[in-house]
Design an enzyme around this catalytic site. Structure first.
Site, PDB file in Angstrom:
ATOM      1  N   LYS A  55       0.981  -1.216   0.189  1.00 57.37           N
ATOM      2  CA  LYS A  55      -0.131   0.019   0.004  1.00 57.37           C
ATOM      3  C   LYS A  55       0.802   1.364   0.110  1.00 57.37           C
ATOM      4  O   LYS A  55       0.385   2.174  -0.752  1.00 57.37           O
ATOM      5  CB  LYS A  55      -0.870  -0.051   1.327  1.00 57.37           C
ATOM      6  CG  LYS A  55      -2.032  -1.068   0.902  1.00 57.37           C
ATOM      7  CD  LYS A  55      -2.733  -1.377   2.417  1.00 57.37           C
ATOM      8  CE  LYS A  55      -3.874  -2.659   2.039  1.00 57.37           C
ATOM      9  NZ  LYS A  55      -4.234  -3.314   3.274  1.00 57.37           N
ATOM     10  N   GLN A  99      -4.401  -1.500   9.534  1.00 61.74           N
ATOM     11  CA  GLN A  99      -4.298  -2.831   8.963  1.00 61.74           C
ATOM     12  C   GLN A  99      -4.770  -4.014   9.935  1.00 61.74           C
ATOM     13  O   GLN A  99      -4.655  -3.907  11.164  1.00 61.74           O
ATOM     14  CB  GLN A  99      -2.853  -3.411   8.620  1.00 61.74           C
ATOM     15  CG  GLN A  99      -2.613  -4.649   8.079  1.00 61.74           C
ATOM     16  CD  GLN A  99      -3.103  -4.450   6.546  1.00 61.74           C
ATOM     17  OE1 GLN A  99      -3.261  -3.577   5.853  1.00 61.74           O
ATOM     18  NE2 GLN A  99      -3.851  -5.675   6.388  1.00 61.74           N
ATOM     19  N   ASP A 122     -10.357   2.588   4.188  1.00 55.63           N
ATOM     20  CA  ASP A 122     -10.896   1.278   4.234  1.00 55.63           C
ATOM     21  C   ASP A 122     -12.347   1.104   3.873  1.00 55.63           C
ATOM     22  O   ASP A 122     -12.827  -0.011   3.785  1.00 55.63           O
ATOM     23  CB  ASP A 122     -10.243   0.700   5.226  1.00 55.63           C
ATOM     24  CG  ASP A 122      -9.157  -0.678   4.923  1.00 55.63           C
ATOM     25  OD1 ASP A 122      -9.368  -0.987   3.646  1.00 55.63           O
ATOM     26  OD2 ASP A 122      -8.837  -1.238   5.672  1.00 55.63           O
TER      27      ASP A 122
END
Ligand code: NDP
Length: 303
Positions: A55, A99, A122
């Site tokens: 990412k 994450q 997200d």
């Protein structure tokens, strides 16, 4: 016997990333703004380290700023939430990604809910999930967005098709189902308690597998010509001490029945990272009230 066309996630994500990079360059040229992404990793899970590194690398490659916060596995929930709050109020940060999975002593939902809705790239904050369902402007979670982009790359209009989504997680199954509903599909959501799953799958024009069980969906579960989107990532250790990835669909069987199918690896996974960049760009523009930058909503046509 037909052979499905293989949906190439590498090629598709490269197309998407190219259009994002152009939009990021335009944003900088016209408005002097560079999107900023913060990634937060707690602990040393090797798969998570790989995902976060990818990412970060992608954000830089597309012209964005990105900062990575690596915290020890023993970090307290309160300290993690404090970091999220400081990123919420940092004007250089437009998107925050924590994450998952988090260590067991941390309540992931509490942490996700602490992220500012506008920076939740997200798309997992309950408010963004709710907006997806109720039809508001939402940051949509990345893997589901990637699934829909790939399905629409095969067939631009999904109206009236029967979509079967196997899996009902908040991360994948539910948002994919709502996105397919928004595309005017008739949607069936299947899960571990579903009866006669194979027969239901056989009725799917679009089959999305998000289960986490190696090759559970067999070739004879697939309707001839269907579009199969395999989200599953199942790591199986090899004799050499490495690991091999398998999807939720028995690819070798399915490829002779489906019309189009994503491989694992090389399918949906690569789109996830690109869609995170879509969200970071979208969040940046929204936060600055910018409307003249084309944030991609679908895959650009092949050259
Ligand atoms: P979860 O474990 O949260 O959800 C799995 C879902 O599958 C549940 O809804 C469960 O049903 C259902 N399920 C389990 N067993 C069966 C069965 N025998 N028959 C039918 N349904 C079943 O997983 P995620 O949604 O987070 O992830 C799914 C897969 O996608 C995993 O392999 C994961 O690694 C992968 N993934 C890939 C990503 C990518 O970028 N490519 C990103 C995110 C995930 P129930 O609700 O009844 O328990």
């Amino acid at each position: 016997m037909t052979t499905a066309s293989i949906i190439d996630g590498k090629e598709a994500s490269a197309r998407l990333k190219d259009s994002i990079a152009k939009a990021v360059a335009e944003l900088k040229a016209r408005h002097g703004i560079v999107p900023g992404l913060a990634t937060v990793l707690v602990g040393e899970d090797p798969a998570s380290q790989v995902y976060v590194a990818s990412k970060q690398k992608t954000a830089h490659a597309l012209g964005m700023n990105s900062v990575q916060h690596n915290l020890p596995a023993a970090t307290s929930e309160a300290d993690l939430i404090n970091l999220v709050r400081s990123l919420n109020s940092d004007p250089a940060i437009n998107g925050i990604l924590v994450q998952l999975p988090l260590p067991k002593h941390i309540d992931a939902l509490k942490v996700i809910t602490a992220i500012a809705v506008a920076k939740d790239v997200d798309g997992l904050h309950p408010e963004n999930a709710g907006r997806l369902v109720t039809g508001g402007e939402a940051l949509v979670s990345c893997t589901p967005m990637g699934c829909i982009m790939l399905a629409k790359d095969v067939r631009a209009d999904l109206t009236g098709l029967h979509a079967v989504v196997v899996g009902r997680s908040n991360l994948v199954g539910k948002p994919v189902a709502h996105l397919l509903l928004n595309e005017n599909c008739t949607v069936t959501i299947a899960h571990s308690r579903t009866k006669d799953l194979a027969a239901i799958c056989r009725t799917a024009d679009i089959l999305v597998a998000a289960v986490g069980r190696k090759e559970m969906i067999r070739g004879d579960w697939i309707k001839p010509g269907a579009t199969v989107i395999d989200v599953g990532i199942n790591r199986v250790p090899t004799a050499e001490g490495k690991s091999k990835l398998y999807g939720d669909v028995a690819f070798a069987e399915a490829v002779s029945v489906a019309g189009a199918i994503t491989p694992v690896p090389g399918g949906v996974g690569l789109m996830t990272v690109a869609c995170l960049m879509v969200n970071t760009l979208k969040a940046t523009c929204a936060q600055a009230g910018i409307t003249d930058i084309a944030v991609p909503t679908r895959l650009p046509a092949k050259a």
